[in-house]
Scaffold this active site. Structure first.
Site, PDB file in Angstrom:
ATOM      1  N   ARG A  40      49.437  41.153  34.563  1.00  0.00           N
ATOM      2  CA  ARG A  40      48.551  41.248  35.738  1.00  0.00           C
ATOM      3  C   ARG A  40      49.159  40.430  36.871  1.00  0.00           C
ATOM      4  NH1 ARG A  40      44.229  38.312  37.840  1.00  0.00           N
ATOM      5  NH2 ARG A  40      42.591  39.523  38.824  1.00  0.00           N
ATOM      6  N   SER A 112      37.468  47.959  33.679  1.00  0.00           N
ATOM      7  CA  SER A 112      36.532  46.843  33.819  1.00  0.00           C
ATOM      8  C   SER A 112      35.142  47.399  34.109  1.00  0.00           C
ATOM      9  CB  SER A 112      36.943  45.935  34.981  1.00  0.00           C
ATOM     10  OG  SER A 112      38.265  45.497  34.838  1.00  0.00           O
ATOM     11  N   LYS A 141      40.142  34.454  39.036  1.00  0.00           N
ATOM     12  CA  LYS A 141      40.055  35.660  39.882  1.00  0.00           C
ATOM     13  C   LYS A 141      39.305  35.294  41.151  1.00  0.00           C
ATOM     14  CE  LYS A 141      37.949  40.270  39.623  1.00  0.00           C
ATOM     15  NZ  LYS A 141      38.860  41.313  40.056  1.00  0.00           N
TER      16      LYS A 141
END
Ligand code: TZP
Ligand code: MG
Length: 211
Positions: A40, A112, A141
């Site tokens: 990611r 998600s 995040k």
């Protein structure tokens, strides 16, 4: 396609999630017992273009040698170029229907979801697993929404969803059990492992709780 056991300790990392060399960090996490890995590469100082692809290739090689699925976050082109084992998309990323059109059916597709509505839609559109969260408060995040807690996973199970689910967001060895008790097949972690002084030991500690 991933099997259920491979969701147990699903490690996620990009180069800005660790002060170490990302390859060393991933190797230590593998030694500690992670069961899958998601690349990611997002946010501040994230690599782009050729540098991103080269880093991804090096991390994929580590996963391949360890027999661990290598999943790419939100970059269908990269996932296809590398022949990744899977792709993961957020609600604001590439729509699942478009991903499905482009990717071979052998590729695991994760989405998600935070609400029952999002989860049911994702399953209907063909998601192979769901990442549900944030379970707990997270600073990893930047645009993370408010925590939904393990109760969000319990709700999905009570609604009859049987798709593999991993909890995500603020999960560590202290709270991982609550996520599993709610009905998850595994936990996704970034900082608990990527920022640990001893990455291998922290992954081992999580595995102890999850077994
Ligand atoms: N999606 C929801 S929370 C989150 C993502 C990518 C961040 C998880 O990072 P951490 O460090 O495990 O809380
Ligand atoms: Mg997103």
């Amino acid at each position: 396609m991933m099997n259920k056991q491979q969701y147990l300790l699903y490690f996620i990392m990009g180069s800005n999630n660790t002060d170490k060399n990302p390859e060393d960090a991933l190797r230590e996490a593998v030694q500690g017992g992670i069961t899958s890995f998601q690349f990611r590469e997002k946010g501040q100082y994230a690599e782009e273009g050729p540098a991103k692809k080269e880093l991804a290739g090096r991390l994929q090689k580590i996963c391949r040698e360890a027999g661990i699925p290598f999943i790419v976050n939100d970059d269908v082109d990269l996932a296809l170029e590398l022949g990744a084992d899977g792709i993961h998309a957020g609600q604001e990323d590439t729509p699942l229907v478009d991903i499905k059109k482009r990717c071979p059916s052998s590729m695991t597709i994760g989405v998600s979801a935070k609400t029952l509505e999002e989860a049911e839609q994702a399953v209907q559109d063909g998601a192979d697993y769901l990442g549900v969260g944030p379970m707990f408060a997270t600073s990893t995040k930047e645009d993370a929404e408010n925590p939904v807690g393990p109760g969000a996973i319990r709700l999905l199970r009570e609604s009859g969803l049987s798709v593999p689910i991993v909890g995500i967001g603020g999960i560590d060895a202290e709270n991982a059990a609550f996520v599993m008790e709610a009905g998850a097949d595994g936990v996704s972690v970034i900082s608990a492992v990527s920022r640990a002084d001893d990455i291998r030991q922290e992954a081992e500690r999580l595995r102890e709780v999850l077994r």
